[in-house]
Every structure is written in C-alpha cells, then in structure tokens.
Design a protein around this motif. Structure first.
Motif, PDB file in Angstrom:
ATOM      1  N   UNK A  87       0.813  -1.218   0.000  1.00 48.57           N
ATOM      2  CA  UNK A  87       0.000   0.000   0.000  1.00 48.57           C
ATOM      3  C   UNK A  87       0.851   1.276   0.000  1.00 48.57           C
ATOM      4  N   UNK A  88       1.986   1.208  -0.701  1.00 44.39           N
ATOM      5  CA  UNK A  88       2.860   2.377  -0.874  1.00 44.39           C
ATOM      6  C   UNK A  88       3.263   2.990   0.470  1.00 44.39           C
ATOM      7  N   UNK A  89       3.560   2.137   1.437  1.00 48.70           N
ATOM      8  CA  UNK A  89       3.972   2.572   2.770  1.00 48.70           C
ATOM      9  C   UNK A  89       5.225   1.810   3.195  1.00 48.70           C
ATOM     10  N   UNK A  90       6.122   2.498   3.896  1.00 45.56           N
ATOM     11  CA  UNK A  90       7.302   1.845   4.470  1.00 45.56           C
ATOM     12  C   UNK A  90       6.814   0.830   5.498  1.00 45.56           C
ATOM     13  N   UNK A  91       7.342  -0.369   5.464  1.00 49.34           N
ATOM     14  CA  UNK A  91       6.906  -1.416   6.380  1.00 49.34           C
ATOM     15  C   UNK A  91       7.590  -1.336   7.745  1.00 49.34           C
ATOM     16  N   UNK A  92       8.456  -0.344   7.909  1.00 44.36           N
ATOM     17  CA  UNK A  92       9.102  -0.134   9.204  1.00 44.36           C
ATOM     18  C   UNK A  92       8.517   1.078   9.933  1.00 44.36           C
ATOM     19  N   UNK A  93       8.372   2.228   9.229  1.00 49.16           N
ATOM     20  CA  UNK A  93       7.905   3.443   9.913  1.00 49.16           C
ATOM     21  C   UNK A  93       6.536   3.930   9.406  1.00 49.16           C
ATOM     22  N   UNK A  94       6.086   3.476   8.250  1.00 52.90           N
ATOM     23  CA  UNK A  94       4.765   3.833   7.756  1.00 52.90           C
ATOM     24  C   UNK A  94       4.716   5.032   6.835  1.00 52.90           C
ATOM     25  N   UNK A  95       5.844   5.681   6.566  1.00 56.98           N
ATOM     26  CA  UNK A  95       5.828   6.845   5.688  1.00 56.98           C
ATOM     27  C   UNK A  95       5.597   6.433   4.234  1.00 56.98           C
ATOM     28  N   UNK A  96       5.206   7.412   3.414  1.00 57.80           N
ATOM     29  CA  UNK A  96       5.019   7.119   1.993  1.00 57.80           C
ATOM     30  C   UNK A  96       5.979   7.942   1.131  1.00 57.80           C
ATOM     31  N   UNK A  97       7.055   8.433   1.740  1.00 61.23           N
ATOM     32  CA  UNK A  97       8.036   9.276   1.044  1.00 61.23           C
ATOM     33  C   UNK A  97       9.319   8.504   0.751  1.00 61.23           C
TER      34      UNK A  97
END
Length: 164
Positions: A87-97
């Motif tokens: 879902x276009x999210x970092x799997x560690x911190x949750x950011x999408x950048x």
C-alpha cells in the motif's frame, strides 16, 4: 435505501463467491434461469414485481451456467507489485516518502528475492537497517510479507468475514 440500489452476492457452481451485482442484474440472471436462489442465511430477500411477473430475489444466488474461471498466476516480484502489496507505505515506519525495496534477510546473507523476503522501505529505514536483519537492527515489520493471493480468494475472505 431503495430496493433497486441493493446488491446480491453471486456464487459460482462450486459455491465460491465471485462478485456482487445490483439487483437488476440478479433479476435478469434468475428470470433467464442462469442462476438459482441460494439461501445461506435467514435474512429476507426482496420481492420484485412487474405487471406480469413477481420474482423473489434472495441476498445470495448461485450460477447454474458453467463459467470457466480464468487462470491466475502470482505476479513477479518487482518494484511495482511490492509497492502495491504494501500500500505504498514503508513497512518499518509507515511513511510514503522516498520508497525503496528492502530484503528482510539481506541477499548477502542468503536471503532470496521472493515475496516473503521483500518489503517496501523508505530510504532512511533501509539505510538504518543496512546489511542486518530487522531483529539485529532493532526494527519491527508492520506486516508479515506474503505473496499476493488470487482476487477471488481475497473477495471470499472479505465476504466470509462479514457473514461469520
């Protein structure tokens, strides 16, 4: 909500939930004898009447006609598919950048390029993790990576969660 705005769940001949259709499409399937009522719950359906015909439409119908189910293959492990799965999210911190791909077990340590070992990570988390496992770097995955499932199966899982 008006009756014609309601939806009906359509099952295959094998009783696999295929999709939801509007009540108009369900009436056509029932009247043309391409589907049959399937009573799996005690909830009521709807009576649809025309000047010459009254049709009972339950909340679930089963196709009588044979439908060849399309073959589906697990998509290849590539950037686009991994980003979509996560879902276009970092799997560690949750950011999408500034997203990149990360191997949970680094390839230099024998990790393979498979669905269960590749996740989306921002460049900051990817650098922080470096050439270590998440446990060694003190990081935790938000979700366990897994291969995408067949669309029918994912629809069925959503449907059965709602029924049980």
């Amino acid at each position: 909500m008006q009756v014609l705005e309601k939806s009906v769940v359509v099952f295959s001949q094998n009783y696999l939930p295929l999709c939801r259709v509007n009540i108009k499409r369900a009436v056509v399937l029932l009247v043309t004898n391409k589907a049959e009522p399937l009573e799996i719950t005690t909830e009521n359906g709807w009576h649809i009447s025309s000047p010459s015909l009254v049709v009972y439409v339950p909340q679930h119908i089963r196709l009588k006609i044979a439908s060849r189910e399309r073959t589906w293959k697990v998509p290849p492990v590539n950037r686009r598919e991994v980003l979509r799965r996560d879902h276009y999210r970092c799997q560690y911190c949750g950011t999408n950048k500034d997203l990149t791909l990360d191997h949970v077990i680094p390839r230099s340590r024998g990790g393979r390029h498979i669905w269960e070992n590749v996740v989306t990570a921002c460049s900051k988390c990817n650098s922080r993790k470096s050439n270590r496992t998440p446990k060694e770097s003190g990081m935790q995955l938000r979700t366990k990576p897994k291969a995408p499932v067949h669309p029918t199966i994912s629809f069925a899982e959503q449907f059965w969660k709602g029924v049980v």
